[in-house]
Write an enzyme that holds these catalytic residues in place. Structure first.
Site, PDB file in Angstrom:
ATOM      1  N   ARG A 262     -43.268   8.445 -16.048  1.00 13.93           N
ATOM      2  CA  ARG A 262     -44.630   8.741 -16.496  1.00 13.93           C
ATOM      3  C   ARG A 262     -45.350   7.420 -16.763  1.00 13.93           C
ATOM      4  O   ARG A 262     -45.048   6.738 -17.751  1.00 13.93           O
ATOM      5  CB  ARG A 262     -44.554   9.576 -17.782  1.00 13.93           C
ATOM      6  CG  ARG A 262     -45.870  10.215 -18.202  1.00 13.93           C
ATOM      7  CD  ARG A 262     -45.776  10.767 -19.619  1.00 13.93           C
ATOM      8  NE  ARG A 262     -45.911   9.712 -20.600  1.00 13.93           N
ATOM      9  CZ  ARG A 262     -45.411   9.763 -21.843  1.00 13.93           C
ATOM     10  NH1 ARG A 262     -44.735  10.810 -22.259  1.00 13.93           N
ATOM     11  NH2 ARG A 262     -45.576   8.745 -22.675  1.00 13.93           N
ATOM     12  N   HIS A 266     -48.594  10.390 -22.705  1.00 13.28           N
ATOM     13  CA  HIS A 266     -48.200  11.794 -22.530  1.00 13.28           C
ATOM     14  C   HIS A 266     -49.421  12.657 -22.206  1.00 13.28           C
ATOM     15  O   HIS A 266     -49.449  13.415 -21.252  1.00 13.28           O
ATOM     16  CB  HIS A 266     -47.503  12.306 -23.786  1.00 13.28           C
ATOM     17  CG  HIS A 266     -47.296  13.789 -23.806  1.00 13.28           C
ATOM     18  ND1 HIS A 266     -46.398  14.408 -22.967  1.00 13.28           N
ATOM     19  CD2 HIS A 266     -47.889  14.758 -24.535  1.00 13.28           C
ATOM     20  CE1 HIS A 266     -46.460  15.716 -23.187  1.00 13.28           C
ATOM     21  NE2 HIS A 266     -47.346  15.953 -24.124  1.00 13.28           N
ATOM     22  N   TYR A 275     -44.685   3.129 -28.495  1.00  9.69           N
ATOM     23  CA  TYR A 275     -43.242   3.395 -28.472  1.00  9.69           C
ATOM     24  C   TYR A 275     -42.546   3.010 -27.164  1.00  9.69           C
ATOM     25  O   TYR A 275     -41.367   3.217 -27.008  1.00  9.69           O
ATOM     26  CB  TYR A 275     -42.970   4.881 -28.788  1.00  9.69           C
ATOM     27  CG  TYR A 275     -43.707   5.861 -27.899  1.00  9.69           C
ATOM     28  CD1 TYR A 275     -43.207   6.202 -26.640  1.00  9.69           C
ATOM     29  CD2 TYR A 275     -44.897   6.454 -28.315  1.00  9.69           C
ATOM     30  CE1 TYR A 275     -43.872   7.096 -25.822  1.00  9.69           C
ATOM     31  CE2 TYR A 275     -45.579   7.338 -27.503  1.00  9.69           C
ATOM     32  CZ  TYR A 275     -45.065   7.656 -26.267  1.00  9.69           C
ATOM     33  OH  TYR A 275     -45.719   8.544 -25.446  1.00  9.69           O
TER      34      TYR A 275
END
Ligand SMILES: [Mg+2]
Length: 357
Positions: A262, A266, A275
């Site tokens: 990805r 998100h 993160y």
């Protein structure tokens, strides 16, 4: 070795790849991939999907779209799936399956409408998309819907397949295990795709499960299971087409774990820089599907800078037209938020609706 011990079961998970991350063909290509015109078509569709995606994020950032889930870096999986599906098959997707939806006839306006907060976006107008399900935002529940559809095909002796997608995080959900189990037990005509983009929001793949692969979760259900390089559109289309044909011929379900990364947050409500390791993201940009196929076409003199420019412009025009249609769509009547939950609306909800009007 203790003579009381015998191996009760053994298994392996094959991994399929034709075009590696350096854009080199590393194993004999399937027939369709020997045709450069066809590969150009796959490439162009991935670019179109990415153009749509970039615009959707820009719309969200300027307050013209709600939260949006990007498919950046994952375009090969929906493209390969869309090309492998037959018109009579049924497609059930989690969010990020836009590339397949476009190939099924869902319009860009409809996807914009959906993320803009209107369920009208899920009421696909194209005949070719009507048998497909609306995108599923709850995690993993679409796997259960898929085995329901597959059971209907089986009972009716129809030569049709069902294809359902989910992300890596969904493989930890009970719904997914239950669907896999029943599909194995009843030999259902369904193809389960696990789109492993390495992240379930901020939870990395290695914290999601102790299993070495996600594909092997299908083994527990007695289902043939494999991995495919999800950034190699040739491998995706080839393996999905084989699995679908197997399902149509009543030869059982398949689990395909498509490995990708990805590249986006998100959703637009997330900030992955908080993160994620920048170096890994940087390395993943070297392996993404669009550049991989573009380089292969360029190296073989089947794509040029001018063709690239022309196609980028054509994609932008197509997307801008969809944006204009979306922004010109009148808002839905307020009562619509009540109207579609029940066949017969309960009295309590009728009271709320009437008060609201
Ligand atoms: Mg994921």
């Amino acid at each position: 070795m203790n003579k009381a011990v015998k191996i009760a079961a053994e298994f392996s998970i094959p991994y399929y790849q034709y075009l590696n991350s350096e854009s080199k063909v590393i194993s004999p290509l399937p027939e369709f991939a020997k045709n450069f015109e066809y590969l150009k078509d796959l490439y162009k569709h991935m670019v179109l999907t990415r153009t749509f995606d970039t615009k959707a994020i820009a719309l969200q950032r300027t307050g013209k779209l709600g939260t949006y889930a990007s498919s950046l870096g994952q375009e090969a999986i929906p493209t390969g799936i869309g090309k492998a599906l037959h018109p009579t098959d049924v497609f059930l997707t989690f969010y990020r399956g836009y590339g397949t939806q476009f190939l099924r006839g869902v319009t860009m306006e409809e996807i914009f409408l959906y993320w803009g907060g209107s369920e009208a976006g899920n009421n696909f107008k194209a005949e070719s998309a009507k048998q497909d399900f609306p995108m599923c935002v709850p995690i993993g529940s679409q796997y259960l819907h898929a085995v329901g559809v597959a059971t209907a095909f089986k009972l009716r002796h129809q030569k049709r397949a069902v294809l359902v997608t989910c992300g890596d995080g969904a493989t930890s959900q009970g719904d997914v295990y239950e669907a896999l189990n029943v599909a194995g037990a009843w030999n259902l005509p369904v193809v389960f795709i696990i789109e492993n983009n390495q992240w379930a929001i901020s939870v990395p793949r290695e914290k999601q499960t102790a299993a070495k692969t996600l594909a092997q979760k299908g083994i527990a259900a007695g289902i043939a299971s494999e991995q495919v390089d999800g950034n190699d559109v040739i491998a995706v289309q080839d393996r999905v087409a084989i699995a679908l044909e197997k399902a149509r011929n009543n030869l059982g379900p398949t689990v395909i774990e498509a490995i990708t990364y990805r590249l986006s947050d998100h959703t637009t409500a997330d900030d992955a820089s908080r993160y994620r390791n920048k170096d890994i993201v940087g390395k993943s940009w070297q392996e993404e599907p669009v550049i991989r196929l573009r380089n292969y076409l360029f190296e073989n003199k089947h794509w040029s800078e001018s063709e690239e420019k022309e196609w980028q412009t054509a994609c932008s025009e197509k997307v801008e037209k969809a944006v204009a249609n979306y922004l010109n769509t009148p808002p839905e009547p307020k009562e619509n938020m009540f109207n579609f939950h029940y066949g017969n609306m309960p009295k309590s909800l009728i009271a709320q609706r009437d008060k609201f009007l």
